[in-house]
Design a protein around this motif. Structure first.
Motif, short mmCIF file in Angstrom:
data_model
loop_
_atom_site.label_atom_id
_atom_site.label_comp_id
_atom_site.label_asym_id
_atom_site.label_seq_id
_atom_site.Cartn_x
_atom_site.Cartn_y
_atom_site.Cartn_z
N THR B 818 0.86 -1.19 0.00
CA THR B 818 0.00 0.00 0.00
C THR B 818 0.88 1.23 0.00
O THR B 818 1.20 1.77 1.06
N PRO B 819 1.30 1.66 -1.17
CA PRO B 819 2.23 2.79 -1.22
C PRO B 819 1.53 4.11 -0.88
O PRO B 819 0.31 4.22 -1.02
N LEU B 820 2.34 5.07 -0.44
CA LEU B 820 1.83 6.42 -0.26
C LEU B 820 1.58 6.98 -1.65
O LEU B 820 2.49 7.06 -2.47
N SER B 821 0.34 7.29 -1.93
CA SER B 821 0.05 7.77 -3.28
C SER B 821 -1.09 8.76 -3.23
O SER B 821 -2.13 8.49 -2.65
N PHE B 822 -0.87 9.93 -3.83
CA PHE B 822 -1.93 10.93 -3.84
C PHE B 822 -3.06 10.50 -4.76
O PHE B 822 -4.21 10.82 -4.54
N ALA B 823 -2.70 9.76 -5.81
CA ALA B 823 -3.73 9.37 -6.78
C ALA B 823 -4.71 8.38 -6.17
O ALA B 823 -5.90 8.44 -6.42
N ASN B 824 -4.20 7.48 -5.32
CA ASN B 824 -5.07 6.46 -4.76
C ASN B 824 -6.02 7.00 -3.70
O ASN B 824 -7.03 6.39 -3.40
N SER B 825 -5.64 8.16 -3.12
CA SER B 825 -6.41 8.64 -1.97
C SER B 825 -7.83 9.02 -2.38
O SER B 825 -8.72 9.05 -1.56
N ASP B 826 -8.05 9.27 -3.68
CA ASP B 826 -9.40 9.64 -4.12
C ASP B 826 -10.36 8.49 -3.98
O ASP B 826 -11.55 8.69 -3.82
N ARG B 827 -9.82 7.30 -4.09
CA ARG B 827 -10.73 6.15 -4.13
C ARG B 827 -11.34 5.87 -2.77
O ARG B 827 -12.35 5.22 -2.67
N GLU B 828 -10.66 6.31 -1.73
CA GLU B 828 -11.16 5.91 -0.41
C GLU B 828 -12.37 6.72 -0.03
O GLU B 828 -12.61 7.77 -0.53
#
Lengths: 96, 828
Positions: B818-828
């Protein structure tokens, strides 16, 4: 009777194609996915065809009486449907 | 680096890296790595609670900003006319890295605070004004309503007067005079007027009646228009009431009751002129207020529009900042050296990219001290990371939902890309239904970019996420539909049928041909079609099941080779394979062999294979109907092989391990139990000296201790599970048979129940019936057969992968990357 030859013939072709796919898939980040997908597709499609073909190769008539009653075809040909369909009533194909 | 390209076959090889980040560039480094999204940071202060960490102040500040942004968002959403929010892609980016970052953040904070202050003030004044408007409106209504009452009362008096002047009743004149004086008296009665919610009127009346013991006269009328509550925005219907009573005590009681019931009282004068003057005043004040209110609303709206322009941008910045500081809190902060020490997992092949990103971050922040990255050796199990793309993502997530692969074990998700849609299609085979879901998936893929931007609902979002799965499921369903020769329960007649129908006979005769592709259309509508498809589909599901399980079993081998466990190959894999093949592989061969034999010309009866298999166990050495010569001996041999495999699986592995431990003990080694003290990360002085020598700061020594008894128990369970599983799992594949039969039957029933009888309309009514039935059939086909049946076939295919196939090779127990990623944070 149909022949069992196509099963082996297409089997050989499919195996050859699978080898071809395995060898010829271009290198790249998706190589593994493309190769696996194509090979599995070939294998699964062949399997399903082969099973269906083999199942109909030698219809089990005689003892097992897999008899067809095709009223529609009869009606289309203008033949009045015979009334002796009682003979098939008690029939149940012996499944193996 | 073993491979040139990443592959889905195994998870990425990962490295534990250590980063030394100078404090000045820390923020920018994390921002850059967050954009890259390729590093999973470890918490280096697990014992420190969230309030004692280094960047608590910053987080609090960002939280405050986030609260303000949320407040704006709320206000914008509550606004009735939609306030345009500029999408993030159109906003000028707010640069929060580099030397000017601190200033930008300060400015943003001030800006947010100012906006909030202004908005709150405007909200307050808007509310007070609205409250006053409401009061005035009510007052107006009360004035108007009471005017009606007074008017009525006067009219009555006039009535009475005119009756006095009627000369026919002269004798009672005097009495009437008195009466008039009494009616005049009522106007001297004091009264209370006000407005109250309509639903409370009956209660209000009853309470007053009881309290005053009936000594009152109450009148009320409806206010036709609803009154809007400025706080909640709800519309309330109210009534105007007027109560006549006498005496201060009574009036005081009425006032109290009215107040407790939530009524508002307004002073009304008994004098008509004064009342109309008051009404005029109220109306003029109302007009003034409404003008002010309109102006305030306009100002507030323009403020909201200004906010809306950059709201998304602020939201984004605030969210990123929060993530950055939360990540920084995971780092080890060395006060003396002014550096932060970070540890994290990265994919080994991406280290170069990460180093580039680090250099970029240094350049951006304008300092010359770059962060240093170096790899650590570790015994910890790295996280599992499968590099998926939009095509493979869905398939991988189906398998990940069952369990995360062990680090670098064979990933069943790769094979599920084809086997999953295939097994689905075996259950769903129909050209028409396959085409429907195929075209739905094609639409979703073509409109991918458009659909991605808009937020879909939860269920539609799920379908959209699985669009490539649906695509393949549709494609394979079309293929199996061709094989089953089913299109919306009808049939295609492409090649010459293998059956001839003579006009003299009701029974089809085989004509020596075999239908070359798929099921002979002659079976369609035949009386005994089900007898044939039953037998065919049952055998097919056994064959496919055994092949699928064999394939899954083979996936063990790369695992055993990769993890260097040769013991497992010849103590687990080989006996398992022999066991499976000697029983079920043999059954498959028998099925295929029986099909190839022409029983009409054979000398013996065709044997029942199921009975043959049962007899193979119950009466070894006896064969009732022989399938091939020498069958007796082959079956006994196979049974013996299977029987040998059970103790083979049970004993070999524990015995080898036991022998190895004895050998080690014999050489004089003793386990290091009790001497392995986990290194404490709090020991900073020691840590400071050891930083350079390539050991991880946080190294928990959780290596498994192989206890011999555990190995035995594990092996016993494994053996029993496999042997019983072999039987039950083969039976479990029969669901392919059941579901595909059910699907075909359902679509046939649907056809004959709805559209079947209406196909050749002769009258107008027949045409209307055809249209109605046709639309009913279409909606049931899509809703019932494609969605519901498709869902059930999907779940069964999922189960076959999770349980039947995965149990043959899957080890699991990994943890996802689970990398630190700004792009993934939208999904949560």
């Amino acid at each position: 009777m149909g022949s069992i030859f196509p099963v082996f013939f297409f089997g050989a072709i499919v195996v050859a194609l699978m080898f071809g796919v395995a060898l010829l898939t271009p290198k790249g980040p998706n190589q593994a996915v493309i190769r696996t997908a194509l090979m599995l597709t070939l294998a699964t499609c062949y399997l399903l065809w082969m099973i269906t073909y083999l199942a109909q190769l030698h219809p089990l008539i005689g003892e097992c009486c897999l008899v067809l009653v095709f009223w529609k075809t009869m009606a289309e040909r203008g033949v009045s449907s015979p009334s002796q369909n009682g003979q098939e009533q008690g029939m149940s194909g012996r499944m193996s | 680096m073993a491979d040139e390209y990443p592959s889905l076959f195994r998870s990425e090889s990962m490295s534990l890296v250590q980063l030394f980040v100078p404090t000045e560039v820390a923020h920018d480094t994390v921002a850059e790595l967050g954009e890259l999204g390729d590093v999973q940071f470890k918490d280096l202060n697990p014992n420190v609670n969230p309030f004692q960490r280094s960047f608590v102040g910053e987080i609090r500040r960002v939280d405050e900003m986030a609260r303000r942004v949320r407040f704006f968002m709320n206000q914008v959403e509550k606004e009735k006319d939609v306030v345009p929010i500029r999408p993030l892609s159109d906003c000028a980016p707010l640069i929060t890295v580099g030397p000017r970052a601190a200033q930008t953040m300060d400015e943003l904070e001030v800006k947010l605070a100012q906006h909030e202050q202004r908005l709150v003030k405007m909200n307050d004044s808007y509310q007070t004004l609205s409250e006053r408007t409401r009061e005035l409106i009510e007052a107006k209504h009360v004035l108007e309503g009471t005017a009606v009452f007074f008017e009525k009362a006067r009219a009555q008096r006039e009535d009475i007067r005119t009756s006095f002047e009627d000369l026919s009743t002269p004798l009672l004149h005097e009495d009437r005079e008195n009466l008039v004086s009494t009616t005049n008296l009522t106007f001297d009665l004091e009264f209370i007027a006000g407005a109250i919610e309509r639903s409370r009127i009956p209660i209000f009346e009853r309470v007053l009646w009881r309290v005053l013991r009936g000594n009152l006269y109450m009148n009320y009328s409806d206010i036709p228009n609803p009154i809007t509550d400025p706080v909640t925005g709800a519309e309330i219907y109210k009534n105007v009431f007027i109560i006549f009573a006498h005496g201060d005590v009574v009036l005081g009681k009425i006032r109290k009751v009215a107040e407790s019931m939530g009524a508002t009282l307004y002073p009304i004068d008994a004098n008509a002129d004064k009342r109309s003057a008051a009404l005029r005043e109220v109306v003029s004040r109302l007009e003034d207020l409404e003008a002010v209110l309109y102006q305030t609303g306009l100002n507030r709206r323009s403020e909201l529009v200004t906010i809306g322009e950059s709201l998304q941008c602020w939201q984004d910045v605030v969210k990123k900042e929060k993530m950055i500081y939360e990540t920084l809190n995971l780092f080890n902060y060395d006060v003396r050296r002014k550096t932060l020490i970070a540890e994290g997992w990265v994919p080994t092949r991406d280290i170069t990219n990460i180093q580039l990103a680090l250099r970029d971050a240094t350049e951006q922040s304008g300092t010359s001290v770059p962060p240093i990255l170096h790899e650590l050796r570790t015994h910890q199990i790295p996280p599992t990371y499968h590099r998926t793309n939009k095509f493979t993502e869905g398939f991988q997530s189906i398998l990940d939902n069952y369990g995360i692969c062990r680090y670098q074990e064979v990933n069943p998700g790769l094979f599920a890309i084809i086997t999953f849609p295939f097994l689905f299609a075996v259950m769903f085979g129909d050209i028409g239904h396959g085409f429907i879901i195929f075209s739905a998936a094609v639409y979703m893929i073509l409109a991918e970019k458009k659909l991605q931007k808009q937020s879909l609902g939860e269920i539609t979002g799920q379908f959209f996420f699985g669009r490539y799965i649906i695509l393949l499921m549709g494609a394979f369903s079309i293929y199996t539909g061709l094989i089953y020769n089913d299109i919306f329960s009808k049939t295609l007649h492409i090649w010459h049928s293998g059956w001839s129908f003579l006009p003299t006979s009701s029974v089809g005769e085989p004509n020596g041909r075999t239908y070359p592709f798929g099921i002979d259309p002659a079976w369609h509508g035949a009386d005994n079609a089900l007898v044939f498809t039953n037998s065919y589909k049952m055998k097919m599901s056994v064959i496919l099941g055994v092949i699928h399980m064999t394939f899954a079993l083979c996936l063990q081998v790369p695992n055993h080779i990769k993890f260097k466990r040769p013991v497992d190959i010849y103590a687990n894999f080989i006996p398992q394979m022999i066991f499976l093949q000697s029983i079920f592989g043999y059954l498959v061969l028998c099925i295929l062999y029986k099909w190839t034999v022409d029983w009409s010309s054979a000398s013996t009866d065709p044997p029942s294979l199921l009975n043959m298999l049962i007899a193979m166990f119950l009466q070894p050495g006896q064969v009732d109907h022989q399938l091939y010569p020498g069958q007796k001996h082959v079956q006994v041999l196979l049974l013996l092989l299977a029987a040998i495999c059970v103790p083979w699986m049970l004993i070999t592995k524990p015995y080898i391990i036991w022998k190895e431990t004895r050998k080690i003990h014999g050489q004089g080694y003793i386990g290091l139990q009790g001497e392995e003290v986990p290194r404490e990360s709090s020991d900073e002085t020691l840590e400071g000296e050891e930083e350079g020598n390539g050991r991880a700061i946080l190294e928990s020594e959780d290596e498994e201790h192989h206890d011999f008894s555990e190995v035995v128990i594990h092996q016993v369970i494994h053996t029993i599970e496999f042997c019983l599983g072999g039987i039950s799992h083969t039976a479990s594949y029969l669901r392919l048979w059941a579901l595909s039969l059910a699907h075909a039957q359902l679509s046939e029933v649907l056809w004959s129940m709805t559209i079947g009888g209406y196909l050749h309309p002769t009258t107008l009514g027949g045409v209307i019936g055809l249209i109605l039935q046709g639309s009913l059939w279409l909606s049931l086909t899509i809703g019932g057969l494609c969605l519901m049946e498709g869902m059930s076939a999907f779940l069964h295919a999922v189960r076959l992968h999770w349980v039947e196939a995965n149990s043959k090779h899957f080890e699991g127990g990994g943890h996802a990357f689970t990398p630190l990623s700004f792009a993934n944070s939208d999904r949560e």
